[in-house]
Each structure stands twice: as C-alpha cells, then as structure tokens.
Design a protein around this motif. Structure first.
Motif, PDB file in Angstrom:
ATOM      1  N   LEU A 177       0.877  -1.325  -0.043  1.00  0.00           N
ATOM      2  CA  LEU A 177      -0.097  -0.081  -0.026  1.00  0.00           C
ATOM      3  C   LEU A 177       0.936   1.288  -0.061  1.00  0.00           C
ATOM      4  N   ILE A 178       2.006   1.247   0.730  1.00  0.00           N
ATOM      5  CA  ILE A 178       2.842   2.475   0.885  1.00  0.00           C
ATOM      6  C   ILE A 178       3.458   2.870  -0.346  1.00  0.00           C
ATOM      7  N   VAL A 179       3.860   1.817  -1.098  1.00  0.00           N
ATOM      8  CA  VAL A 179       4.568   1.955  -2.418  1.00  0.00           C
ATOM      9  C   VAL A 179       3.491   2.257  -3.491  1.00  0.00           C
ATOM     10  N   ARG A 180       2.239   1.620  -3.371  1.00  0.00           N
ATOM     11  CA  ARG A 180       1.364   2.167  -4.544  1.00  0.00           C
ATOM     12  C   ARG A 180       0.657   3.471  -4.287  1.00  0.00           C
ATOM     13  N   LEU A 181       0.758   3.899  -3.079  1.00  0.00           N
ATOM     14  CA  LEU A 181       0.323   5.269  -2.740  1.00  0.00           C
ATOM     15  C   LEU A 181       1.241   6.329  -3.455  1.00  0.00           C
ATOM     16  N   ARG A 182       2.556   5.814  -3.200  1.00  0.00           N
ATOM     17  CA  ARG A 182       3.696   6.878  -3.748  1.00  0.00           C
ATOM     18  C   ARG A 182       3.546   6.741  -5.329  1.00  0.00           C
ATOM     19  N   ILE A 183       3.420   5.706  -5.879  1.00  0.00           N
ATOM     20  CA  ILE A 183       3.396   5.695  -7.315  1.00  0.00           C
ATOM     21  C   ILE A 183       1.700   6.213  -7.787  1.00  0.00           C
ATOM     22  N   LEU A 184       0.908   6.084  -7.026  1.00  0.00           N
ATOM     23  CA  LEU A 184      -0.308   6.734  -7.593  1.00  0.00           C
ATOM     24  C   LEU A 184      -0.588   8.070  -7.419  1.00  0.00           C
ATOM     25  N   ARG A 185       0.287   9.072  -7.359  1.00  0.00           N
ATOM     26  CA  ARG A 185       0.267  10.321  -6.973  1.00  0.00           C
ATOM     27  C   ARG A 185      -0.685  11.051  -7.934  1.00  0.00           C
ATOM     28  N   PRO A 186      -1.171  12.227  -7.921  1.00  0.00           N
ATOM     29  CA  PRO A 186      -1.842  12.853  -8.945  1.00  0.00           C
ATOM     30  C   PRO A 186      -1.069  13.435  -9.986  1.00  0.00           C
ATOM     31  N   PRO A 187      -1.387  13.570 -11.163  1.00  0.00           N
ATOM     32  CA  PRO A 187      -0.421  13.983 -12.341  1.00  0.00           C
ATOM     33  C   PRO A 187      -0.022  15.598 -12.196  1.00  0.00           C
TER      34      PRO A 187
ATOM     35  N   LEU B 182       7.573  -1.175  15.989  1.00  0.00           N
ATOM     36  CA  LEU B 182       7.836   0.366  16.421  1.00  0.00           C
ATOM     37  C   LEU B 182       8.792   1.086  15.359  1.00  0.00           C
ATOM     38  N   LEU B 183       9.546   0.639  14.789  1.00  0.00           N
ATOM     39  CA  LEU B 183      10.610   0.956  13.553  1.00  0.00           C
ATOM     40  C   LEU B 183       9.831   1.210  12.485  1.00  0.00           C
ATOM     41  N   LEU B 184       8.975   0.432  12.122  1.00  0.00           N
ATOM     42  CA  LEU B 184       7.893   0.559  10.863  1.00  0.00           C
ATOM     43  C   LEU B 184       7.130   1.676  11.067  1.00  0.00           C
ATOM     44  N   GLY B 185       6.582   1.913  12.389  1.00  0.00           N
ATOM     45  CA  GLY B 185       5.867   2.784  12.569  1.00  0.00           C
ATOM     46  C   GLY B 185       6.155   4.177  12.700  1.00  0.00           C
ATOM     47  N   LEU B 186       7.584   4.115  13.242  1.00  0.00           N
ATOM     48  CA  LEU B 186       8.205   5.500  13.196  1.00  0.00           C
ATOM     49  C   LEU B 186       8.578   5.810  11.512  1.00  0.00           C
ATOM     50  N   GLY B 187       8.904   4.839  10.611  1.00  0.00           N
ATOM     51  CA  GLY B 187       9.089   5.151   9.331  1.00  0.00           C
ATOM     52  C   GLY B 187       7.886   5.670   8.596  1.00  0.00           C
ATOM     53  N   VAL B 188       6.647   5.132   9.119  1.00  0.00           N
ATOM     54  CA  VAL B 188       5.152   5.710   8.538  1.00  0.00           C
ATOM     55  C   VAL B 188       5.324   7.142   8.996  1.00  0.00           C
ATOM     56  N   VAL B 189       5.434   7.473  10.294  1.00  0.00           N
ATOM     57  CA  VAL B 189       5.226   8.578  10.583  1.00  0.00           C
ATOM     58  C   VAL B 189       6.236   9.831  10.016  1.00  0.00           C
ATOM     59  N   TYR B 190       7.218   9.330   9.646  1.00  0.00           N
ATOM     60  CA  TYR B 190       8.457  10.312   9.035  1.00  0.00           C
ATOM     61  C   TYR B 190       7.836  10.184   7.503  1.00  0.00           C
ATOM     62  N   TYR B 191       7.563   9.329   6.848  1.00  0.00           N
ATOM     63  CA  TYR B 191       7.227   9.309   5.452  1.00  0.00           C
ATOM     64  C   TYR B 191       5.909  10.265   5.450  1.00  0.00           C
ATOM     65  N   VAL B 192       4.944  10.175   6.402  1.00  0.00           N
ATOM     66  CA  VAL B 192       3.574  10.901   5.892  1.00  0.00           C
ATOM     67  C   VAL B 192       3.948  12.405   6.233  1.00  0.00           C
ATOM     68  N   PHE B 193       4.825  12.891   7.240  1.00  0.00           N
ATOM     69  CA  PHE B 193       5.033  14.225   7.456  1.00  0.00           C
ATOM     70  C   PHE B 193       6.258  14.667   6.456  1.00  0.00           C
ATOM     71  N   THR B 194       6.918  14.091   5.880  1.00  0.00           N
ATOM     72  CA  THR B 194       7.875  14.315   4.919  1.00  0.00           C
ATOM     73  C   THR B 194       7.414  14.652   3.447  1.00  0.00           C
ATOM     74  N   ILE B 195       5.981  14.504   3.200  1.00  0.00           N
ATOM     75  CA  ILE B 195       5.289  14.707   2.077  1.00  0.00           C
ATOM     76  C   ILE B 195       5.302  16.365   1.596  1.00  0.00           C
ATOM     77  N   PRO B 196       5.725  16.996   0.691  1.00  0.00           N
ATOM     78  CA  PRO B 196       5.825  18.371   0.357  1.00  0.00           C
ATOM     79  C   PRO B 196       4.129  18.785   0.443  1.00  0.00           C
ATOM     80  N   LEU B 197       4.094  20.017   1.125  1.00  0.00           N
ATOM     81  CA  LEU B 197       2.723  20.493   1.429  1.00  0.00           C
ATOM     82  C   LEU B 197       2.134  21.077   0.195  1.00  0.00           C
ATOM     83  N   GLU B 198       3.243  21.622  -0.780  1.00  0.00           N
ATOM     84  CA  GLU B 198       2.526  22.003  -2.201  1.00  0.00           C
ATOM     85  C   GLU B 198       2.117  20.937  -2.963  1.00  0.00           C
ATOM     86  N   SER B 199       2.312  19.953  -2.667  1.00  0.00           N
ATOM     87  CA  SER B 199       1.856  18.750  -3.553  1.00  0.00           C
ATOM     88  C   SER B 199       0.263  18.295  -3.171  1.00  0.00           C
TER      89      SER B 199
END
Length: 143
Positions: free
Chosen positions: A51-61, A119-136
């Motif tokens: 799911l994480i990989v697919r969400l990153r690939i299926l970003r809006p054009p 715990l490590l995977l959860g921290l990775g998810v939190v980091y991943y979610v909060f590093t998405i650029p806001l302008e996108s």
C-alpha cells in the motif's frame, strides 16, 4: 516375567493417557491459534508495505515529485512480514515440541523483537507521512 508384562501395559496406558490429555490438546490448539495470528500479522505487514509503495506511485499528475524513499519503507514492511512468517513457523514447531516434552517456557524475546520491528516501521510511516511536500497536497484538493 509377570512384572515385565505389567510394565509394558503401564507404559502403553501412560502413552494413551498422554495422547488423550485434554489439557495437552488445548495447549496445542492455543499454539495453532497463536501461529495463525502471527500469519495474519505477517500478511497485514506485507499488504501495508504494498500500500505504501502504491500510494507513492499513484500520485496525482498535477503534483510531480520524485519517487522518494517510500519504496524503501514498503520494502521494509515486506521484509518484516516475510521474517514474521519464517520466525513464527519456527516458533510454532519449537513450542509444539516443548508442549509434547512438557518443558514449555514462554520466551520474551519474540515479543520484544516484534515490538521493536513494528515500532521502527511505525516511526518510518510517521516520517514518511510528514515529509510529503505540502505544495503537492494543494493540487490534490478539489475546489
């Protein structure tokens, strides 16, 4: 000679009693339920990685962005899921043997190991979610 016959009969009776012990059967069934719970957790971990990989690939054009490191997090979830399958299968057979030999002692290392992995995977998810650029995110909102 009669003494040896009674020992053989007693050994056979003890073997049958050991196989028919309802507590032992219950322990084996609990071990199997625990194993199946670990399998469900492993499948969920692998699915979340996809799911994480697919969400990153299926970003809006309209929101072009580099692929980033999302695939690494997805790969991490997949690897931890596969390790969970392997380790839980090994643990199932070890507990099964210990129940048969009446030497079972719960091992804390599996609880600690799985907790640290999640715990490590959860921290990775939190980091991943909060590093998405806001302008996108602005281009995704429909007005």
């Amino acid at each position: 000679m009669e003494l040896f016959k009674s020992i053989k009969v007693d050994a056979g009776t003890a073997e049958k009693a050991k196989l028919k012990n309802p507590n032992r059967v219950r322990d084996h069934l609990a071990n199997e339920r625990t194993y199946l719970a670990w399998m469900r957790s492993a499948i969920a971990l692998m699915g979340f990685g996809v799911l994480i990989v697919r969400l990153r690939i299926l970003r809006p054009p309209l929101a072009p962005q580099p692929p980033g490191n999302g695939w690494k997090l997805g790969l991490g979830f997949g690897v931890v899921g596969l390790l969970t399958v392997l380790l839980s299968t090994q643990h199932y057979f070890a507990v099964r043997r210990d129940i048969d030999e009446d030497t079972y002692e719960p091992a804390d290392r599996w609880v600690i190991l799985s907790s640290l992995a999640v715990l490590l995977l959860g921290l990775g998810v939190v980091y991943y979610v909060f590093t998405i650029p806001l302008e996108s995110l602005n281009s995704v909102i429909v007005e």
